[in-house]
Design a protein around this motif. Structure first.
Motif, PDB file in Angstrom:
ATOM      1  N   GLU A   1      37.084  -7.877 -19.086  1.00  0.00           N
ATOM      2  CA  GLU A   1      36.397  -8.920 -18.329  1.00  0.00           C
ATOM      3  C   GLU A   1      36.251 -10.196 -19.150  1.00  0.00           C
ATOM      4  OE1 GLU A   1      32.657  -7.489 -16.907  1.00  0.00           O
ATOM      5  OE2 GLU A   1      31.997  -9.476 -16.248  1.00  0.00           O
TER       6      GLU A   1
ATOM      7  N   THR B   1      42.766  -4.480 -12.196  1.00  0.00           N
ATOM      8  CA  THR B   1      42.073  -4.652 -13.468  1.00  0.00           C
ATOM      9  C   THR B   1      41.227  -3.433 -13.805  1.00  0.00           C
ATOM     10  OG1 THR B   1      40.226  -5.652 -12.310  1.00  0.00           O
ATOM     11  CG2 THR B   1      41.912  -7.154 -13.136  1.00  0.00           C
TER      12      THR B   1
ATOM     13  N   ARG C   1      35.162  -8.972  -2.153  1.00  0.00           N
ATOM     14  CA  ARG C   1      34.686  -8.396  -3.405  1.00  0.00           C
ATOM     15  C   ARG C   1      34.909  -6.890  -3.396  1.00  0.00           C
ATOM     16  NH1 ARG C   1      31.120 -10.567  -6.784  1.00  0.00           N
ATOM     17  NH2 ARG C   1      30.531 -12.094  -5.208  1.00  0.00           N
TER      18      ARG C   1
ATOM     19  N   PHE D   1      35.953  -7.083  -8.882  1.00  0.00           N
ATOM     20  CA  PHE D   1      37.104  -7.953  -8.646  1.00  0.00           C
ATOM     21  C   PHE D   1      36.870  -8.770  -7.376  1.00  0.00           C
ATOM     22  CE2 PHE D   1      41.018  -8.640  -6.258  1.00  0.00           C
ATOM     23  CZ  PHE D   1      41.856  -9.254  -7.186  1.00  0.00           C
ATOM     24  N   THR D   2      37.338 -10.023  -7.402  1.00  0.00           N
ATOM     25  CA  THR D   2      37.205 -10.861  -6.201  1.00  0.00           C
ATOM     26  C   THR D   2      38.528 -11.550  -5.889  1.00  0.00           C
ATOM     27  OG1 THR D   2      36.415 -12.652  -7.611  1.00  0.00           O
ATOM     28  CG2 THR D   2      34.729 -11.383  -6.437  1.00  0.00           C
TER      29      THR D   2
ATOM     30  N   TYR E   1      38.471 -14.038  -9.098  1.00  0.00           N
ATOM     31  CA  TYR E   1      38.804 -13.481 -10.418  1.00  0.00           C
ATOM     32  C   TYR E   1      39.988 -14.196 -11.091  1.00  0.00           C
ATOM     33  CZ  TYR E   1      39.669  -9.977 -14.039  1.00  0.00           C
ATOM     34  OH  TYR E   1      39.849  -9.351 -15.252  1.00  0.00           O
ATOM     35  N   TRP E   2      41.147 -14.250 -10.426  1.00  0.00           N
ATOM     36  CA  TRP E   2      42.329 -14.807 -11.083  1.00  0.00           C
ATOM     37  C   TRP E   2      42.344 -16.329 -11.063  1.00  0.00           C
ATOM     38  CZ3 TRP E   2      44.492 -12.236 -14.638  1.00  0.00           C
ATOM     39  CH2 TRP E   2      44.554 -10.848 -14.568  1.00  0.00           C
TER      40      TRP E   2
END
Ligand code: MTE
Ligand code: MO
Length: 542
Positions: A56, A265, A349, A354-355, A419-420
């Protein structure tokens, strides 16, 4: 060179034993926590939580380098590095315990507390997930004090009455007092060795058992049976035989679940049971709503063939697959919550935090964006998002295909990021047109008559209108296209060449979309929104 006296040697040996005690105590702590956690909930393992926390917070550049250089080994190597760091730290704490046992055990406890904190702050864990760590801390401290005690005895001529007292006695001896009795010394050394190897065996057994539970325990099979899929209200049309070019080496049109690429992830696959699953629709909506699995399965579910692609797929890579997904249209779920006019993004989510940021318009137009529960006629496999995930035709997975999805948060692109996106990737991620040569394989040797070039091409939600192949530096030639199943799926193609001269040759492919876009030959890295460039392979004609 100085010659060491025998008591100096013994002093070093005593430090070494104390250091070993620290390492073994840490191993027992982690091993015990890991085996208990894996039996109930892998995310509760401090090892897993620490790994997830490192992932993370790892700088994106480091993460990308690790993935690029180490490929699928990036997670094992992460554990190895963490392990080596842990051994050094535990040895230090153990050795410190020879002189300052109270300080050392406090540090040991503090590190254990930090590990426990790493467990509870993960989004997929709850307070009860501290139980394995708490039990393990007790075991670890017991080992630490027990081995320290034995580690000092040989030096202190059998005092064995608590570290502080022992230290005073043994230090007195280092000042040149009576040598400890050699017979007792070797007996106590044997006692330490015996206890230490017993402890090591216990730690190893815990890790081995933990692994086997992970591999064969409740995570596989039996519990998946809990979810019984209804028949779809609207079934997908069968994939016609004409959708395949029928050339050996071209993957099947529908990718079997076991062969479907996996990207996420998650260090361990989240274990989310249908009974505890619930999807909440929150944020910029007129009415926040939520739905549980029983309610979802009651709805009229639809089946659609959709090709899912990873933005990280290199030119010619295989990070994509096609499945028949069954689920409920996201459009209809959103309609129940009534998004406010200012909303332009759905931040989905996962239970593991992770989103993904999906443009709202893509989720509300006519396309088959699904809250999916089925994959090729079965409940989603755990690693593909059991019990529910999103699948959105036309977008890369990282902005749309959230697995283990538990929330759809209506928001705005100028307000929230996913997230990315936070790691440098495009916020919207539409799929770019691409094509791949599957046959001949790279550097293959093919017979002279009838050189067949075949493969697949994709431009989800636009559709493939043409595929062209070039032999060496020749002209682009139109390939024969297999039947189109839908604009949301890949399309197979083939082309044969006659009378090709023996020797080395190269084939290059490009695709054209239904809206007339010709796949660019400009080579570009995947970040920020997918690699571009033509796939070219070299082969030999016999
Ligand atoms: N919860 C979660 N969902 C996720 C991801 C993830 O890391 N975590 N990765 C995404 C990415 S980058 C891709 S390409 C797809 C891959 O889905 P698959 O593993 O089922 O092929 O899942 C998406 N959904
Ligand atoms: Mo991806």
């Amino acid at each position: 060179m100085q010659v060491m006296t025998s008591h100096q040697w013994r002093r070093i040996a005593a430090y070494r034993r104390h250091a070993a005690a620290g390492v073994l105590a840490a191993a027992v702590l982690l091993g015990v926590a890991d085996v208990i956690a894996r039996a109930f909930r892998p995310a509760a393992s401090p090892l897993v939580a620490l790994g997830s926390t490192v992932i993370e917070f790892a700088p994106p550049a480091l993460q990308e380098t690790a993935i690029a250089v180490l490929g699928p080994w990036n997670k094992p190597v992460l554990f190895l590095v963490m392990g080596l760091g842990g051994v050094v730290m535990a040895a230090g704490i153990g050795a410190l315990g020879r002189r300052l046992p109270r300080v050392a055990s406090t540090i040991f406890l503090a590190v254990a507390a930090l590990l426990s904190a790493a467990v509870v702050r993960r989004p997929e864990t709850a307070a009860a997930d501290l139980i394995p760590s708490a039990l393990a801390i007790v075991a670890g401290l017991a080992v630490l004090f027990g081995l320290w005690r034995l580690a000092g005895v040989g030096v202190a001529a059998g005092s064995g009455q608590g570290p502080a007292r022992r230290r005073a006695e043994s230090d007195a001896q280092w000042e040149g007092e009576a040598e400890p009795d050699p017979v007792r010394r070797s007996a106590s050394r044997r006692a330490f060795l015996g206890a230490a190897s017993g402890t090591a065996a216990l730690a190893i057994a815990c890790f081995a058992l933990g692994r086997s539970i992970g591999a064969f325990g409740r995570t596989t099979g039996e519990r998946l049976a809990e979810l019984v899929l209804p028949r779809p209200a609207r079934a997908a049309a069968r994939v016609p035989a004409a959708a395949s070019v029928d050339v050996v080496g071209v993957p099947p049109f529908i990718t079997p679940n076991d062969d479907f690429y996996r990207i996420d992830t998650a260090l361990v696959v989240p274990e989310l049971e249908p009974g505890e699953w619930r999807l909440r629709i929150t944020g910029l909506v007129e009415e926040e709503i939520s739905i549980d699995m029983a309610e979802l399965l009651e709805l009229p579910l639809e089946e659609h063939h959709v090709t899912l692609t990873c933005v990280s797929n290199p030119v010619g890579g295989d990070l994509l697959g096609t499945a028949t997904w069954m689920g409920y249209p996201v459009r209809q779920l959103l309609a129940r919550a009534r998004p406010l006019p200012e909303a332009d993004m759905v931040l989905s989510r996962s239970v593991d935090g992770f989103t993904a940021s999906t443009p709202l318009e893509v989720l509300t137009d006519e396309r088959a964006a699904l809250l999916a529960v089925g994959m090729n006629g079965e409940p989603l496999p755990r690693q593909h998002g059991y019990p529910a995930r999103l699948v959105v035709p036309g977008l890369y997975g990282y902005v749309s295909a959230t697995k283990w999805v538990v929330e759809l948060h209506l928001t705005r692109f100028d307000r929230d990021t996913a997230y990315w996106t936070d790691r440098g990737w495009d916020a919207r991620g539409p799929v770019l047109v691409a094509s791949r040569i599957d046959v001949p394989g790279p550097l293959a040797t093919v017979p002279r008559d009838g050189v067949v070039v075949a493969g697949t091409a994709w431009a989800q939600h636009d559709g493939i209108a043409a595929v062209e192949v070039k032999l060496d530096d020749g002209d682009w030639q139109a390939a024969e296209l297999a039947a189109e199943v839908s604009v949301d799926t890949w399309r197979q193609w083939r082309l044969s060449f006659d009378g090709v001269e023996p020797g080395r040759h190269a084939a290059t492919v490009r695709a054209v979309t239904t809206s007339g876009e010709v796949q660019t030959g400009v080579r570009r890295d995947p970040i920020p929104n997918a690699a571009t460039g033509h796939h070219r392979i070299e082969f030999r004609v016999a």
